[in-house]
Scaffold this active site. Sequence first.
Site, PDB file in Angstrom:
ATOM      1  N   ASP A  34       0.800  -1.287   0.244  1.00 58.43           N
ATOM      2  CA  ASP A  34       0.176  -0.054   0.011  1.00 58.43           C
ATOM      3  C   ASP A  34       0.927   1.265  -0.076  1.00 58.43           C
ATOM      4  O   ASP A  34       1.859   1.428   0.927  1.00 58.43           O
ATOM      5  CB  ASP A  34      -0.966  -0.006   1.217  1.00 58.43           C
ATOM      6  CG  ASP A  34      -1.996   1.028   1.383  1.00 58.43           C
ATOM      7  OD1 ASP A  34      -3.167   0.471   0.610  1.00 58.43           O
ATOM      8  OD2 ASP A  34      -1.741   2.155   1.490  1.00 58.43           O
ATOM      9  N   ASN A  50      -1.786  12.945  -4.411  1.00 57.58           N
ATOM     10  CA  ASN A  50      -2.760  13.230  -5.447  1.00 57.58           C
ATOM     11  C   ASN A  50      -3.282  14.837  -4.904  1.00 57.58           C
ATOM     12  O   ASN A  50      -3.381  15.665  -6.121  1.00 57.58           O
ATOM     13  CB  ASN A  50      -4.277  12.493  -5.454  1.00 57.58           C
ATOM     14  CG  ASN A  50      -3.928  11.230  -6.336  1.00 57.58           C
ATOM     15  OD1 ASN A  50      -3.469  11.249  -7.054  1.00 57.58           O
ATOM     16  ND2 ASN A  50      -4.682  10.200  -5.630  1.00 57.58           N
ATOM     17  N   HIS A  97      -3.967  14.298  -9.838  1.00 54.52           N
ATOM     18  CA  HIS A  97      -4.295  13.090 -10.300  1.00 54.52           C
ATOM     19  C   HIS A  97      -3.319  12.586 -11.464  1.00 54.52           C
ATOM     20  O   HIS A  97      -2.996  11.185 -11.390  1.00 54.52           O
ATOM     21  CB  HIS A  97      -5.636  12.843 -10.778  1.00 54.52           C
ATOM     22  CG  HIS A  97      -6.435  13.118  -9.338  1.00 54.52           C
ATOM     23  ND1 HIS A  97      -6.652  12.047  -8.596  1.00 54.52           N
ATOM     24  CD2 HIS A  97      -7.313  14.140  -8.788  1.00 54.52           C
ATOM     25  CE1 HIS A  97      -7.599  12.413  -7.642  1.00 54.52           C
ATOM     26  NE2 HIS A  97      -8.000  13.631  -7.880  1.00 54.52           N
ATOM     27  N   ASP A 112      -1.408   8.912 -11.047  1.00 51.19           N
ATOM     28  CA  ASP A 112      -1.464   7.942 -12.234  1.00 51.19           C
ATOM     29  C   ASP A 112       0.273   7.479 -12.699  1.00 51.19           C
ATOM     30  O   ASP A 112       0.318   6.461 -12.844  1.00 51.19           O
ATOM     31  CB  ASP A 112      -2.064   8.397 -13.368  1.00 51.19           C
ATOM     32  CG  ASP A 112      -3.673   8.131 -13.087  1.00 51.19           C
ATOM     33  OD1 ASP A 112      -4.081   7.702 -12.088  1.00 51.19           O
ATOM     34  OD2 ASP A 112      -4.276   8.927 -13.896  1.00 51.19           O
ATOM     35  N   GLU A 172      -4.644   2.356  -4.657  1.00 50.70           N
ATOM     36  CA  GLU A 172      -3.116   2.498  -4.386  1.00 50.70           C
ATOM     37  C   GLU A 172      -2.923   0.912  -3.763  1.00 50.70           C
ATOM     38  O   GLU A 172      -1.517   1.032  -3.284  1.00 50.70           O
ATOM     39  CB  GLU A 172      -2.890   3.516  -3.548  1.00 50.70           C
ATOM     40  CG  GLU A 172      -3.183   3.619  -2.108  1.00 50.70           C
ATOM     41  CD  GLU A 172      -4.504   4.145  -1.847  1.00 50.70           C
ATOM     42  OE1 GLU A 172      -4.655   4.640  -0.733  1.00 50.70           O
ATOM     43  OE2 GLU A 172      -5.407   4.248  -2.922  1.00 50.70           O
TER      44      GLU A 172
END
Length: 302
Positions: free
Chosen positions: A183, A191, A196, A200, A226
Site C-alpha cells: 500500500d 494526489n 491526479h 497515475d 493504491e
Amino acid sequence: MPLHQLDDNRVTDYSADYFLSGALVTNADNVIVYVNTYFKKELHWHCNELIGKYIDKILTKSSKIFLQSYVLPTLIHEKKCQEMQLIMLSAQGERMAVTVNAQLDEKGFIYWSFFNATQRDKLYDELIKTREKLEAQTERLQSLASTDELTSLLNRREMDYRSVLLLEQAKRTHRSVALLVIDIDDFKQINDTYGHLEGDRVLKELGQCLKKISRQTDLVARYGGEEFLIMLPDTHSADTLIFCQRLHQLIAEIKVGSEGLTVSVGACMSDSNSTFTELFKHADNAVYQAKANGKNTTYMHS
C-alpha cells in the site's frame, strides 16, 4: 445424354459442352481421350492440343506429384476420388486452382470433373484472415478483462482466480506461498499536492517496478486504488523478507517531488490449509501494523 465410349478408346458427347465445369476422360495409360469445350473457353486449350496427350500436360509439377502419389492410387483402391485440390495450367501457362472429382470405370477409364476453385480459395483466405482477426480481438478482450488498464498488471478479478490455482498447486507439491499486500504511503496527499496525473504516473511506475523485481511464476496485481498484491510461490519467510527489503529499495527510486516513494507492506505465509481469503486478511491486517510502525516498512504476520 451420357458420354459415349467408342471402340477405338475415344469418348465423345456434345452435351457435356454445356456444363460450367471441365469434363475430361483419360484411358488406362493416363492419356486424354476426351475434353469438353470448357478447356477452350476457360483455359484456352484447343481439343486437338490435348487429345492424345498425357494428363500431366495440364498440371503443375506439384500437382503431377500429388496425382501420381495420391490421386491415382486412391482411384485404384476406392474407384473414386472427391474434392481433391490441384493446380491446372492454361494454354498460356497461367495457373488455376481447381477442385477435382474423378471416377474409375471397369475398363480403366477415368472420368474427371474440374471446378474452378479460385474464388473458393479467395473466400477461404478471407475466412482465415477473418478468423485470425477475431482470434486477435478475442485475445485483446481477454487481456482487457484480466489486466489493469493503467499498470498492465493483473486486475482484482484475475488475481482472485489465479491465486486459487496457485495455492492448490502449492498444496499438491507441499510448498509454501508468500502473499504481499503493498500500500502506497500517503497516496491521497500525493494526489492532493501534485494532482491526479502525477498520481497515475506513480501508480504506473510502481507497477513497472513490481514487474521488474518479480519472477515469471509470481502473480502481480493492482488490487484496487493504491493497493498492490504479489504472490510468491515456493518461497519461505526468510526469502520473503529479503525480497521485501529489496522492494523498498527499488520503490524509493520512484520520485515524488524531491522525495522517494514509500510503501507499507504486509506479508504472510501459507500453510497446507490456507485459502486466498485467509491469506489476504492476514496480509491486509499486517499492512495496517506496518503503517502503525511508522510506514515505509514490512510487517510479517505470524
